[in-house]
Design a protein around this motif. Sequence first.
Motif, PDB file in Angstrom:
ATOM      1  N   GLY A  86       6.429  18.975  -8.486  1.00 44.48           N
ATOM      2  CA  GLY A  86       6.875  17.673  -7.998  1.00 44.48           C
ATOM      3  C   GLY A  86       7.055  17.603  -6.491  1.00 44.48           C
ATOM      4  N   LYS A  87       7.656  18.624  -5.919  1.00 48.95           N
ATOM      5  CA  LYS A  87       7.853  18.627  -4.463  1.00 48.95           C
ATOM      6  C   LYS A  87       6.515  18.662  -3.732  1.00 48.95           C
ATOM      7  CE  LYS A  87      12.387  20.817  -4.509  1.00 48.95           C
ATOM      8  NZ  LYS A  87      13.176  21.983  -4.113  1.00 48.95           N
ATOM      9  N   ASN A  88       5.557  19.431  -4.263  1.00 50.89           N
ATOM     10  CA  ASN A  88       4.238  19.498  -3.642  1.00 50.89           C
ATOM     11  C   ASN A  88       3.505  18.169  -3.772  1.00 50.89           C
ATOM     12  OD1 ASN A  88       4.572  22.197  -2.896  1.00 50.89           O
ATOM     13  ND2 ASN A  88       3.814  22.919  -4.848  1.00 50.89           N
ATOM     14  N   ILE A  89       3.642  17.514  -4.920  1.00 50.03           N
ATOM     15  CA  ILE A  89       3.012  16.209  -5.118  1.00 50.03           C
ATOM     16  C   ILE A  89       3.600  15.192  -4.140  1.00 50.03           C
ATOM     17  CG2 ILE A  89       2.837  14.271  -6.748  1.00 50.03           C
ATOM     18  CD1 ILE A  89       2.533  16.481  -8.964  1.00 50.03           C
ATOM     19  N   ALA A  90       4.914  15.201  -3.968  1.00 48.41           N
ATOM     20  CA  ALA A  90       5.568  14.283  -3.030  1.00 48.41           C
ATOM     21  C   ALA A  90       5.082  14.539  -1.600  1.00 48.41           C
ATOM     22  CB  ALA A  90       7.083  14.427  -3.113  1.00 48.41           C
ATOM     23  N   ARG A  91       4.978  15.807  -1.231  1.00 46.24           N
ATOM     24  CA  ARG A  91       4.530  16.147   0.130  1.00 46.24           C
ATOM     25  C   ARG A  91       3.091  15.700   0.345  1.00 46.24           C
ATOM     26  NH1 ARG A  91       1.568  20.140   1.336  1.00 46.24           N
ATOM     27  NH2 ARG A  91       2.104  21.359  -0.519  1.00 46.24           N
ATOM     28  N   LEU A  92       2.216  15.998  -0.612  1.00 47.98           N
ATOM     29  CA  LEU A  92       0.813  15.613  -0.477  1.00 47.98           C
ATOM     30  C   LEU A  92       0.656  14.089  -0.446  1.00 47.98           C
ATOM     31  CD1 LEU A  92      -0.674  18.262  -2.907  1.00 47.98           C
ATOM     32  CD2 LEU A  92      -1.126  18.124  -0.443  1.00 47.98           C
ATOM     33  N   ARG A  93       1.447  13.401  -1.234  1.00 43.92           N
ATOM     34  CA  ARG A  93       1.388  11.932  -1.252  1.00 43.92           C
ATOM     35  C   ARG A  93       1.807  11.356   0.090  1.00 43.92           C
ATOM     36  NH1 ARG A  93       4.939   8.213  -1.548  1.00 43.92           N
ATOM     37  NH2 ARG A  93       6.641   9.571  -2.221  1.00 43.92           N
ATOM     38  N   THR A  94       2.891  11.872   0.657  1.00 45.40           N
ATOM     39  CA  THR A  94       3.341  11.357   1.954  1.00 45.40           C
ATOM     40  C   THR A  94       2.371  11.745   3.060  1.00 45.40           C
ATOM     41  OG1 THR A  94       4.858  13.222   2.231  1.00 45.40           O
ATOM     42  CG2 THR A  94       5.775  11.211   1.320  1.00 45.40           C
ATOM     43  N   ASP A  95       1.738  12.906   2.944  1.00 43.86           N
ATOM     44  CA  ASP A  95       0.714  13.289   3.921  1.00 43.86           C
ATOM     45  C   ASP A  95      -0.446  12.297   3.917  1.00 43.86           C
ATOM     46  OD1 ASP A  95       2.211  15.508   4.614  1.00 43.86           O
ATOM     47  OD2 ASP A  95       0.903  16.964   3.601  1.00 43.86           O
ATOM     48  N   LEU A  96      -0.788  11.784   2.724  1.00 46.58           N
ATOM     49  CA  LEU A  96      -1.856  10.779   2.607  1.00 46.58           C
ATOM     50  C   LEU A  96      -1.384   9.378   2.989  1.00 46.58           C
ATOM     51  CD1 LEU A  96      -3.772  11.562  -0.719  1.00 46.58           C
ATOM     52  CD2 LEU A  96      -4.605  11.773   1.617  1.00 46.58           C
ATOM     53  N   LYS A  97      -0.066   9.230   3.175  1.00 48.04           N
ATOM     54  CA  LYS A  97       0.532   7.945   3.523  1.00 48.04           C
ATOM     55  C   LYS A  97       0.244   6.885   2.460  1.00 48.04           C
ATOM     56  CE  LYS A  97       0.484   8.670   8.532  1.00 48.04           C
ATOM     57  NZ  LYS A  97       0.274  10.078   8.567  1.00 48.04           N
ATOM     58  N   ILE A  98       0.429   7.286   1.186  1.00 51.78           N
ATOM     59  CA  ILE A  98       0.284   6.328   0.092  1.00 51.78           C
ATOM     60  C   ILE A  98       1.609   6.234  -0.663  1.00 51.78           C
ATOM     61  CG2 ILE A  98      -2.209   6.641  -0.149  1.00 51.78           C
ATOM     62  CD1 ILE A  98      -1.648   8.392  -2.627  1.00 51.78           C
ATOM     63  N   SER A  99       1.824   5.110  -1.295  1.00 51.48           N
ATOM     64  CA  SER A  99       3.055   4.894  -2.049  1.00 51.48           C
ATOM     65  C   SER A  99       2.950   5.537  -3.429  1.00 51.48           C
ATOM     66  CB  SER A  99       3.300   3.391  -2.214  1.00 51.48           C
ATOM     67  OG  SER A  99       2.292   2.828  -3.045  1.00 51.48           O
ATOM     68  N   GLN A 100       4.077   5.611  -4.102  1.00 52.19           N
ATOM     69  CA  GLN A 100       4.083   6.114  -5.473  1.00 52.19           C
ATOM     70  C   GLN A 100       3.249   5.200  -6.371  1.00 52.19           C
ATOM     71  OE1 GLN A 100       8.319   6.322  -6.134  1.00 52.19           O
ATOM     72  NE2 GLN A 100       8.407   8.480  -5.525  1.00 52.19           N
ATOM     73  N   ARG A 101       3.289   3.914  -6.123  1.00 52.94           N
ATOM     74  CA  ARG A 101       2.486   2.963  -6.895  1.00 52.94           C
ATOM     75  C   ARG A 101       0.986   3.216  -6.672  1.00 52.94           C
ATOM     76  NH1 ARG A 101       4.045  -0.980  -9.581  1.00 52.94           N
ATOM     77  NH2 ARG A 101       5.990  -1.305  -8.470  1.00 52.94           N
ATOM     78  N   GLU A 102       0.604   3.467  -5.436  1.00 48.12           N
ATOM     79  CA  GLU A 102      -0.809   3.757  -5.135  1.00 48.12           C
ATOM     80  C   GLU A 102      -1.251   5.045  -5.818  1.00 48.12           C
ATOM     81  OE1 GLU A 102      -4.689   3.757  -3.580  1.00 48.12           O
ATOM     82  OE2 GLU A 102      -3.237   2.126  -3.741  1.00 48.12           O
ATOM     83  N   LEU A 103      -0.393   6.049  -5.830  1.00 47.68           N
ATOM     84  CA  LEU A 103      -0.728   7.296  -6.512  1.00 47.68           C
ATOM     85  C   LEU A 103      -0.882   7.047  -8.015  1.00 47.68           C
ATOM     86  CD1 LEU A 103      -1.288  10.290  -6.615  1.00 47.68           C
ATOM     87  CD2 LEU A 103       1.187  10.692  -6.528  1.00 47.68           C
ATOM     88  N   ALA A 104       0.004   6.249  -8.593  1.00 51.07           N
ATOM     89  CA  ALA A 104      -0.109   5.911 -10.012  1.00 51.07           C
ATOM     90  C   ALA A 104      -1.423   5.181 -10.286  1.00 51.07           C
ATOM     91  CB  ALA A 104       1.076   5.060 -10.443  1.00 51.07           C
ATOM     92  N   ASP A 105      -1.805   4.271  -9.390  1.00 51.69           N
ATOM     93  CA  ASP A 105      -3.077   3.563  -9.539  1.00 51.69           C
ATOM     94  C   ASP A 105      -4.253   4.530  -9.488  1.00 51.69           C
ATOM     95  OD1 ASP A 105      -1.666   1.182  -9.685  1.00 51.69           O
ATOM     96  OD2 ASP A 105      -2.114   0.581  -7.610  1.00 51.69           O
ATOM     97  N   ARG A 106      -4.199   5.496  -8.581  1.00 57.91           N
ATOM     98  CA  ARG A 106      -5.276   6.491  -8.472  1.00 57.91           C
ATOM     99  C   ARG A 106      -5.337   7.369  -9.713  1.00 57.91           C
ATOM    100  NH1 ARG A 106      -5.785   8.503  -2.175  1.00 57.91           N
ATOM    101  NH2 ARG A 106      -5.705   6.415  -1.246  1.00 57.91           N
ATOM    102  N   MET A 107      -4.177   7.698 -10.268  1.00 57.89           N
ATOM    103  CA  MET A 107      -4.161   8.478 -11.506  1.00 57.89           C
ATOM    104  C   MET A 107      -4.808   7.684 -12.635  1.00 57.89           C
ATOM    105  SD  MET A 107      -2.886  11.543 -11.149  1.00 57.89           S
ATOM    106  CE  MET A 107      -2.097  12.124 -12.651  1.00 57.89           C
ATOM    107  N   GLN A 108      -4.544   6.390 -12.698  1.00 61.80           N
ATOM    108  CA  GLN A 108      -5.146   5.571 -13.739  1.00 61.80           C
ATOM    109  C   GLN A 108      -6.658   5.487 -13.576  1.00 61.80           C
ATOM    110  OE1 GLN A 108      -2.965   1.887 -14.130  1.00 61.80           O
ATOM    111  NE2 GLN A 108      -1.129   2.964 -14.793  1.00 61.80           N
ATOM    112  N   LEU A 109      -7.142   5.519 -12.343  1.00 62.77           N
ATOM    113  CA  LEU A 109      -8.585   5.498 -12.105  1.00 62.77           C
ATOM    114  C   LEU A 109      -9.280   6.750 -12.623  1.00 62.77           C
ATOM    115  CD1 LEU A 109      -8.786   3.920  -8.528  1.00 62.77           C
ATOM    116  CD2 LEU A 109      -9.421   2.855 -10.712  1.00 62.77           C
ATOM    117  N   VAL A 110      -8.550   7.870 -12.714  1.00 58.35           N
ATOM    118  CA  VAL A 110      -9.141   9.097 -13.267  1.00 58.35           C
ATOM    119  C   VAL A 110      -8.759   9.290 -14.732  1.00 58.35           C
ATOM    120  CG1 VAL A 110      -9.377  10.251 -11.029  1.00 58.35           C
ATOM    121  CG2 VAL A 110      -7.309  10.620 -12.384  1.00 58.35           C
ATOM    122  N   GLY A 111      -8.162   8.247 -15.324  1.00 61.45           N
ATOM    123  CA  GLY A 111      -7.911   8.270 -16.761  1.00 61.45           C
ATOM    124  C   GLY A 111      -6.544   8.742 -17.211  1.00 61.45           C
ATOM    125  N   ILE A 112      -5.600   8.872 -16.282  1.00 60.44           N
ATOM    126  CA  ILE A 112      -4.242   9.305 -16.630  1.00 60.44           C
ATOM    127  C   ILE A 112      -3.312   8.105 -16.514  1.00 60.44           C
ATOM    128  CG2 ILE A 112      -2.348  10.879 -16.096  1.00 60.44           C
ATOM    129  CD1 ILE A 112      -4.874  12.313 -17.041  1.00 60.44           C
TER     130      ILE A 112
END
Length: 82
Positions: free
Chosen positions: A15-41
């Motif tokens: 979880g901490k690594n996911i949070a760090r990588l997400r903030t490094d990409l400058k995307i929101s939690q909602r955007e990450l959830a959207d990207r996960m849905q695009l790959v079928g999760i």
Amino acid sequence: MFINKTSEGLNNICGKNIARLRTDLKISQRELADRMQLVGIDLDKNAIQRIECGKRFVTDIEIIAFAKIFNVTFEELLIAEK
């Protein structure tokens, strides 16, 4: 008796690594959830938040999807910071 938590009481170590990588990409939690849905999760913003703060377990399928989205190996997600 087995305990399925880290020494800090977390339900995952990625979880901490996911949070760090997400903030490094400058995307929101909602955007990450959207990207996960695009790959079928099927995850929503609340699931991402719970993963990042260690309150939710993460399946192996989800870890592979996170690795794909962040362009890292799944091993990199599982390295616990000291």
